[in-house]
Design a protein around this motif. Structure first.
Motif, PDB file in Angstrom:
ATOM      1  N   PRO A  31       5.700  -7.905  -6.653  1.00  0.00           N
ATOM      2  CA  PRO A  31       5.400  -6.540  -6.449  1.00  0.00           C
ATOM      3  C   PRO A  31       4.543  -5.690  -7.288  1.00  0.00           C
ATOM      4  CG  PRO A  31       7.615  -7.126  -6.156  1.00  0.00           C
ATOM      5  CD  PRO A  31       7.020  -8.316  -6.448  1.00  0.00           C
ATOM      6  N   ILE A  32       4.765  -6.166  -8.648  1.00  0.00           N
ATOM      7  CA  ILE A  32       3.823  -5.385  -9.665  1.00  0.00           C
ATOM      8  C   ILE A  32       2.446  -5.792  -9.530  1.00  0.00           C
ATOM      9  CG2 ILE A  32       3.184  -5.680 -12.177  1.00  0.00           C
ATOM     10  CD1 ILE A  32       6.242  -5.985 -12.746  1.00  0.00           C
ATOM     11  N   ASP A  33       2.108  -6.907  -8.740  1.00  0.00           N
ATOM     12  CA  ASP A  33       0.637  -7.242  -8.402  1.00  0.00           C
ATOM     13  C   ASP A  33       0.301  -6.287  -7.461  1.00  0.00           C
ATOM     14  OD1 ASP A  33       0.224  -9.078 -10.672  1.00  0.00           O
ATOM     15  OD2 ASP A  33       1.076 -10.530  -9.258  1.00  0.00           O
ATOM     16  N   ALA A  34       1.054  -6.102  -6.318  1.00  0.00           N
ATOM     17  CA  ALA A  34       0.587  -5.189  -5.314  1.00  0.00           C
ATOM     18  C   ALA A  34       0.677  -3.770  -5.605  1.00  0.00           C
ATOM     19  CB  ALA A  34       1.762  -5.323  -4.051  1.00  0.00           C
ATOM     20  N   LEU A  35       1.613  -3.435  -6.727  1.00  0.00           N
ATOM     21  CA  LEU A  35       1.221  -1.766  -7.304  1.00  0.00           C
ATOM     22  C   LEU A  35      -0.122  -1.922  -7.998  1.00  0.00           C
ATOM     23  CD1 LEU A  35       4.979  -1.296  -8.185  1.00  0.00           C
ATOM     24  CD2 LEU A  35       3.745  -0.137  -6.220  1.00  0.00           C
ATOM     25  N   SER A  36      -0.378  -2.825  -8.888  1.00  0.00           N
ATOM     26  CA  SER A  36      -1.440  -2.997  -9.754  1.00  0.00           C
ATOM     27  C   SER A  36      -2.739  -2.836  -8.786  1.00  0.00           C
ATOM     28  CB  SER A  36      -1.721  -4.148 -10.395  1.00  0.00           C
ATOM     29  OG  SER A  36      -0.471  -4.421 -11.405  1.00  0.00           O
ATOM     30  N   LEU A  37      -2.876  -3.450  -7.552  1.00  0.00           N
ATOM     31  CA  LEU A  37      -4.029  -3.531  -6.785  1.00  0.00           C
ATOM     32  C   LEU A  37      -3.913  -1.814  -6.069  1.00  0.00           C
ATOM     33  CD1 LEU A  37      -6.343  -4.400  -5.174  1.00  0.00           C
ATOM     34  CD2 LEU A  37      -4.552  -5.441  -3.424  1.00  0.00           C
ATOM     35  N   ALA A  38      -2.806  -1.565  -5.911  1.00  0.00           N
ATOM     36  CA  ALA A  38      -2.748   0.024  -5.380  1.00  0.00           C
ATOM     37  C   ALA A  38      -3.381   0.927  -6.350  1.00  0.00           C
ATOM     38  CB  ALA A  38      -1.350   0.512  -5.068  1.00  0.00           C
ATOM     39  N   ALA A  39      -3.011   0.708  -7.714  1.00  0.00           N
ATOM     40  CA  ALA A  39      -3.430   1.501  -8.845  1.00  0.00           C
ATOM     41  C   ALA A  39      -5.097   1.448  -8.893  1.00  0.00           C
ATOM     42  CB  ALA A  39      -2.861   1.224 -10.048  1.00  0.00           C
ATOM     43  N   PRO A  73       0.254   3.277 -13.555  1.00  0.00           N
ATOM     44  CA  PRO A  73      -0.122   4.841 -13.654  1.00  0.00           C
ATOM     45  C   PRO A  73       1.149   5.504 -13.171  1.00  0.00           C
ATOM     46  CG  PRO A  73      -1.626   3.956 -12.126  1.00  0.00           C
ATOM     47  CD  PRO A  73      -1.005   2.675 -12.843  1.00  0.00           C
ATOM     48  N   SER A  74       1.230   6.510 -13.621  1.00  0.00           N
ATOM     49  CA  SER A  74       2.441   7.512 -13.239  1.00  0.00           C
ATOM     50  C   SER A  74       2.251   7.858 -11.773  1.00  0.00           C
ATOM     51  CB  SER A  74       2.562   8.762 -14.040  1.00  0.00           C
ATOM     52  OG  SER A  74       2.816   8.633 -15.355  1.00  0.00           O
ATOM     53  N   PRO A  75       1.080   8.177 -11.188  1.00  0.00           N
ATOM     54  CA  PRO A  75       0.928   8.463  -9.829  1.00  0.00           C
ATOM     55  C   PRO A  75       1.262   7.161  -8.799  1.00  0.00           C
ATOM     56  CG  PRO A  75      -0.835   9.108 -10.702  1.00  0.00           C
ATOM     57  CD  PRO A  75      -0.343   8.318 -11.615  1.00  0.00           C
ATOM     58  N   VAL A  76       1.231   6.057  -9.107  1.00  0.00           N
ATOM     59  CA  VAL A  76       1.576   5.160  -8.352  1.00  0.00           C
ATOM     60  C   VAL A  76       3.082   4.916  -8.590  1.00  0.00           C
ATOM     61  CG1 VAL A  76       1.583   2.465  -8.107  1.00  0.00           C
ATOM     62  CG2 VAL A  76      -0.498   3.677  -8.289  1.00  0.00           C
ATOM     63  N   LEU A  77       3.662   4.970  -9.660  1.00  0.00           N
ATOM     64  CA  LEU A  77       5.120   4.782  -9.891  1.00  0.00           C
ATOM     65  C   LEU A  77       5.861   6.039  -9.156  1.00  0.00           C
ATOM     66  CD1 LEU A  77       5.228   3.904 -13.602  1.00  0.00           C
ATOM     67  CD2 LEU A  77       5.534   2.335 -11.673  1.00  0.00           C
ATOM     68  N   ARG A  78       5.390   7.196  -9.159  1.00  0.00           N
ATOM     69  CA  ARG A  78       5.866   8.293  -8.397  1.00  0.00           C
ATOM     70  C   ARG A  78       6.034   7.942  -7.002  1.00  0.00           C
ATOM     71  NH1 ARG A  78       7.094  12.268 -12.020  1.00  0.00           N
ATOM     72  NH2 ARG A  78       5.945  12.470 -13.858  1.00  0.00           N
ATOM     73  N   ARG A  84      -6.627   3.325  -5.920  1.00  0.00           N
ATOM     74  CA  ARG A  84      -6.297   4.632  -5.978  1.00  0.00           C
ATOM     75  C   ARG A  84      -5.419   4.725  -4.586  1.00  0.00           C
ATOM     76  NH1 ARG A  84     -10.902   5.001  -9.233  1.00  0.00           N
ATOM     77  NH2 ARG A  84     -10.468   6.004 -11.077  1.00  0.00           N
ATOM     78  N   LEU A  85      -4.676   3.978  -4.142  1.00  0.00           N
ATOM     79  CA  LEU A  85      -3.776   4.215  -3.228  1.00  0.00           C
ATOM     80  C   LEU A  85      -4.582   4.469  -1.781  1.00  0.00           C
ATOM     81  CD1 LEU A  85      -0.767   6.127  -4.500  1.00  0.00           C
ATOM     82  CD2 LEU A  85      -0.624   3.740  -3.537  1.00  0.00           C
TER      83      LEU A  85
END
Length: 317
Positions: free
Chosen positions: A219-227, A143-148, A230-231
């Motif tokens: 890293p993509i898995d770490a960001l996916s878990l963050a998404a 999602p955009s919030p995680v990428l931003r 919801r961080l």
């Protein structure tokens, strides 16, 4: 020293662990892109990784806590062999050379390329609508919030051909290397060192240590878990990009040491839901126990393999 002891010492000194791996059926293959002069990464099968170090006289299994000398390597690979059979096999390996000298010559010819930190500094930040952004947002469903948030933390930049670059940094925040992922390419920056990809889940520059450390493989898995989460504000999301090398282990241990005095400190192992992921999780749990930090296993729901599957298969938050 007895004659038997002398032979054991001769075998330990005369047999290179890398040469042994290359000749044990089915043979292991050197991962040139992810090897360094001091740590040679060998792969075989799905998720099987062994690192050869100490000039070929030592090794460790990236998916477990197993390590040792060349005798231990034989018995790790062939538990059906007793010590006498292992010794007989090693007699045939004395003096044999592995393929990595060719690998080192190939690397030396490319030493004129720019250091990883310079290449990172010259790369553009991740931008909405770019090829790298579309790959992460449309293919990987981040999602955009995680990428931003990752862009604001300078954790992601753009490489060529639509690839996204994921920063590996040391404890001081200095870039040591970067992971590269795209629709048609994956690799790690030549000349760079793996430490940890880090995604802050708290307000940048706030003088508070994270109480929760979530470790994924990519890293993509770490960001996916963050998404999915919801961080979470108390969490640092990290990834090792494959098996744990010396730099990654050191970085992890430093983070755990900082967390040790914090009430409720927790390491979450968010590795893949498969046998290599389970071995990796067990290794992380041992590091947490050594630091006195509580550890929990966090599996993707519904039997999915990894945390990006949670997003791409429609079960994310």
């Amino acid at each position: 020293m007895s004659g038997q002891d002398e032979e054991l010492q001769r075998l330990r000194e005369g047999v290179n662990c890398a040469a042994l791996l290359e000749r044990m059926p089915p043979p292991w293959r050197l991962d040139k892109a992810e090897s360094t002069r001091d740590c040679l990464k060998y792969r075989r099968g799905q998720g099987e990784i062994i690192i050869v170090n100490h000039g070929g006289h030592g090794w460790w299994d990236a998916g477990s806590t197993a390590k040792g000398d060349v005798f231990g390597l034989v018995q790790h690979l062939r538990p059906d062999l007793n010590f006498g059979h292992a010794r007989k096999l090693l007699r045939e390996m004395v003096g044999l050379q592995p393929s990595f000298p060719e690998h080192e010559r190939a690397r030396s010819r490319g030493e004129g390329s720019a250091p990883a930190a310079e290449r990172w500094a010259a790369a553009k930040p991740l931008r909405p609508g770019s090829r790298a952004w579309r790959y992460l947002a449309e293919v990987r469903r981040l999602p955009s919030p995680v990428l931003r948030a990752a862009t604001a933390a300078d954790a992601i930049r753009e490489g060529g051909y639509g690839t996204a670059w994921f920063a590996h940094r040391d404890e001081a925040g200095a870039l040591t290397g970067f992971d590269m992922r795209g629709p048609e390419f994956r690799g790690f920056a030549k000349g760079g060192d793996k430490t940890l990809f880090r995604m802050p889940g708290w307000i940048p520059l706030r003088a508070v240590q994270p109480r929760r450390l979530a470790v994924a493989e990519a890293p993509i898995d770490a960001l996916s878990l963050a998404a999915v989460e919801r961080l979470q504000g108390d969490t640092l999301y990290v990834a090792t990009t494959g098996g744990m090398g010396p730099g990654s282990v050191r970085a992890l241990d430093l983070l755990l040491a900082q967390m040790t005095p914090l009430p409720g400190a927790l390491l979450v192992t968010a590795t893949d839901n498969d046998p290599p992921g389970e071995r990796y999780s067990a290794f992380l749990a041992e590091r947490a126990a050594a630091a006195g930090v509580r550890c929990e296993r966090l599996l993707p729901p519904g039997g999915l393999n990894d945390w990006n599957d949670v997003l791409t298969k429609g079960r994310g938050a």
